[in-house]
Design an enzyme around this catalytic site. Structure first.
Site, short mmCIF file in Angstrom:
data_model
loop_
_atom_site.label_atom_id
_atom_site.label_comp_id
_atom_site.label_asym_id
_atom_site.label_seq_id
_atom_site.Cartn_x
_atom_site.Cartn_y
_atom_site.Cartn_z
CD GLU A 37 -25.40 10.32 31.30
OE1 GLU A 37 -24.53 9.68 30.68
OE2 GLU A 37 -25.76 10.02 32.47
CD GLU A 62 -30.21 4.81 26.77
OE1 GLU A 62 -30.37 4.48 25.57
OE2 GLU A 62 -29.17 5.32 27.21
CG ASP A 112 -24.52 4.73 17.33
OD1 ASP A 112 -23.52 4.74 16.57
OD2 ASP A 112 -25.33 3.80 17.39
CE LYS A 116 -21.98 -0.55 7.94
NZ LYS A 116 -22.95 -1.62 7.59
CG ASP A 148 -14.65 5.86 21.72
OD1 ASP A 148 -15.75 6.26 21.27
OD2 ASP A 148 -14.36 4.66 21.81
#
Length: 338
Positions: A37, A62, A112, A116, A148
């Site tokens: 992941e 991460e 993420d 912009k 999303d």
């Protein structure tokens, strides 16, 4: 006994210190399919995935240290032996730590979107990333992505459809419903707020992917002896920040600092090199009258890559611009420095 025998899920590993490539079978003390992941956040999806699939080894990647610390706290309440936590970027893990076709499934939950326009280049999923991922994923390996962010979803769909290395496992590029998946905390919040989630169920196909991402060669620790009539103080006074660039690499000398205890300077240096940019310290130590030793400071445990060797090479050039008589007496750099 494996060098990783004492490792448990209550630890997290620094990816930049692991071997290139990493022997995952030693890390987990067993042979099993390898799932990953990328960007596990608070670790909820990761731990539930590992609990539901005890027959696979699961790596959680991460970059956020607060997220890693939270995941470690959660790991302490679990008794899972098939999950490992890793502090690194996705590119570093795939390029440096994974052998070709090492992965059997990759999960990317709500990356993420960098909304912009000026930040779109920071988005994880693009043509180059998918090429890298294709070299590290076995044919038939799963790729699961969720977002999303509607605009990013369209970009992800376009990138996947353009890639020759992945095929959708469904009739469409993505679905907006998936009642079978493990829900993340972020996902539950998004759904409760009425946002539409997009779920990509793709798979590595049989098309060969050119391995344009070879493992970097780890060189010897760079070490030079130079002769100069200048004092350390004079070198420090005349030292100016500078940047040296070449194809695929840049070295930036940010500043220089003087030790209060030793006859030494420390050059704060940034080496921009794929896939492992490094912030290093290069020490300039007095060896004897008229000579200095140049080498890596041990802080941060730098890896002696080609870029790091080039940094020492450029530092000599930088110092020669200060002292035109400075010359190299001894060097173990890959390329000769005069």
């Amino acid at each position: 006994m494996s060098r990783y025998a004492s490792l448990t899920t209550v630890d997290y590993l620094e990816g930049r210190w692991l071997p290139w490539p990493t022997p995952w079978e030693e890390l987990f003390a067993r042979q099993a399919p390898l799932w990953m992941e990328i960007g596990f956040g608070n670790g909820e999806f990761l731990f539930n995935l590992a609990a539901a699939h005890s027959d696979v080894n699961v790596v959680g990647v991460e970059i956020s240290q607060p997220s890693l610390r939270k995941a470690v706290r959660k790991a302490r309440s679990r008794s899972l032996s098939n999950v490992r936590l890793l502090h690194a970027t996705a590119q570093q893990v795939l390029w440096l730590l994974c052998r070709p076709q090492a992965l059997n499934a990759v999960f990317i939950n709500f990356p993420d979107p960098w909304p912009k326009a000026a930040h779109h280049h920071r988005r994880l999923i693009n043509e180059r990333f998918l090429h890298l991922l294709a070299t590290r994923t076995a044919p038939g390996g799963l790729l699961e992505v969720a977002t999303d962010h509607a605009e990013y979803a369209m970009v992800i769909a376009e990138e996947l459809q353009a890639s020759p290395y992945f095929n959708s496992r469904t009739a469409a590029a993505y679905a907006t419903e998936d009642g079978q998946r493990i829900r993340t905390k972020y996902e539950r919040i998004a759904l409760a707020q009425g946002r539409t989630c997009h779920y990509f169920h793709w798979q590595r196909n049989e098309v060969a992917a050119d391995n344009a991402f070879p493992f970097p060669e780890e060189l010897s620790m760079p070490h030079l002896i130079v002769a100069s009539s200048m004092s350390l103080q004079a070198l420090q006074d005349r030292f100016e920040p500078a940047t040296y660039s070449e194809q695929g690499m840049a070295v930036r000398f940010i500043g220089v600092f003087r030790s209060k205890e030793y006859e030494a300077l420390l050059v704060d240096t940034h080496v921009e090199e794929e896939p492992l940019p490094q912030r290093i310290g290069i020490a300039i130590r007095r060896r004897k009258e008229g000579q200095f030793v140049l080498g890596l400071h041990e802080m941060g445990f730098p890896r002696p890559t080609k870029g790091v060797h080039r940094a020492l090479h450029y530092l000599v050039q930088h110092l020669q611009a200060i002292d035109h008589d400075l010359r190299v007496v001894q060097s173990n750099l890959r390329e000769r420095v005069h």
